[in-house]
Design an enzyme around this catalytic site. Sequence first.
Site: not given
Length: 458
Positions: A210, A244
């Site tokens: 991720e 993010c």
Amino acid sequence: MLNIPHLINSQRTYFTTGKTMPIKVRLQALKKLYKSVKKHEGKIHEALFSDFKKPLYESISSETGIVVRELQLAIKQLEFWARPKKVKGSLLNFPARDYIYYEPYGTTLIIAPWNYPYQLALTPLIGAIAAGNTVVLKPSELTSATSQVLEMIIQEVFSSEHVAVVQGAIPETTELLSQRWDYIFFTGSVFVGKIVAQAAAKHLTPTTLELGGKNPCVVDASVNVSLVTKRIVWGKFLNAGQTCIAPDYILIESSIKTSFLQALEKEIKRAYSSDVEASPDFARIINEKNFDRLAKMLEGESISFGGQTDRDQLYIAPTIIDNPSIDSLVMADEIFGPILPVISYTSKADIERIIDRYEKPLSGYIFSRKRAFTNWFLERFSFGGGAVNDTVIQFVNEALPFGGVGHSGVGSYHGKHTFLTFSHAKAIVKKGNWLDIPIRYAPYKGKNKLLRFVLKWL
Ligand code: NAD
């Protein structure tokens, strides 16, 4: 230092005994975890505040609230998720019934980052436990208060053979990565993601990565500017831009750039007051290294709003940069802070030229009332996930797989997807014995025609 090989061996042995396998045991573990995270919620919020002044509201909405929802869902759905699923059989195998069995990988490693240090550690862990794995969790060394609370919760709920926390920075993570795992789940930067992928490749260990990227946000002239700026300011300056999936930069249709910049400024003041530094709703930069990295991006730029910095307080104001050069520092890499470049475009070709410069990002956003333009954006560009006419919200729906593509990551999770990520889907055909069609057995002489017929029609 903790004996890491010994810890992994003890988890491997524990897994081999089958103690993590019964659904009842997994449910008990998840319920115990639920009780513990509820009990220590106050401590978690305090720790998040002490690590980087994370506002309580943001801690509830983006950390503890998400973990509780994920736990509730897993507890409610686990029996159903874990049950072997019957799938359509193939007539070629007649008579038979076909199934997918979900089996745990075994001994897994989860490495978490600092920006949502609680939620990004526990959300994957919930799926790993639900799927019947053991876990070694390595939280971020940059959020030491939260990482300590995480360790306390894990120790309270699990034996170390089942789930253990290993604290530490690069040396400890390097040692963890040198071991053999059955699965590695990593959240963090592209740079460290490559280190993890290399370490995993040595043992052919499957991974979920991720990672991050430079997330574009396109705004055309058909929009309601004040609504759009509300949604952008919220998604960008949440966690002081250290998200993010935050929009990294804005591509604005040139005809509305001036009114858009004015509306951005108005919205920032409305949300955080004119004295943002004093606002209890705006977090701090995580450390000096990241502060210096971000402060450098401001040098020599045309700042249309904000720009104030205070290194002692690790404070950087919400800052808008007007039309930075595409070769500037702020447009070189993922910003990961409260700095928002706004670049104008006049054609689709302008948008393509900019977005295509970068690797596939984790998210993409478009604000438009034009369906054709929206569809063009969604189909033309590859990114992990995103939203139309909003930012960040794709994250909250557990039914949507959350993950990147290309350099922004491999694999996905959330809700049932996390269970599936930590499970191997084992394909099983259960053959009936009451009939045995002889065509497949040798000798094959004289059967070719029949085989061709069967392959064509079945
Ligand atoms: P990071 O890659 O620096 O650190 C992540 C983890 O890796 C930490 O636990 C750290 O201890 C470890 N680590 C750091 N350097 C290492 C090395 N050389 N060898 C081995 N391990 C090492 O990332 P970060 O600064 O904690 O987080 C920010 C990055 O994470 C951003 O790029 C952001 O986009 C990304 N991110 C992605 C997601 C997502 O869900 N895709 C979520 C949050 C953050």
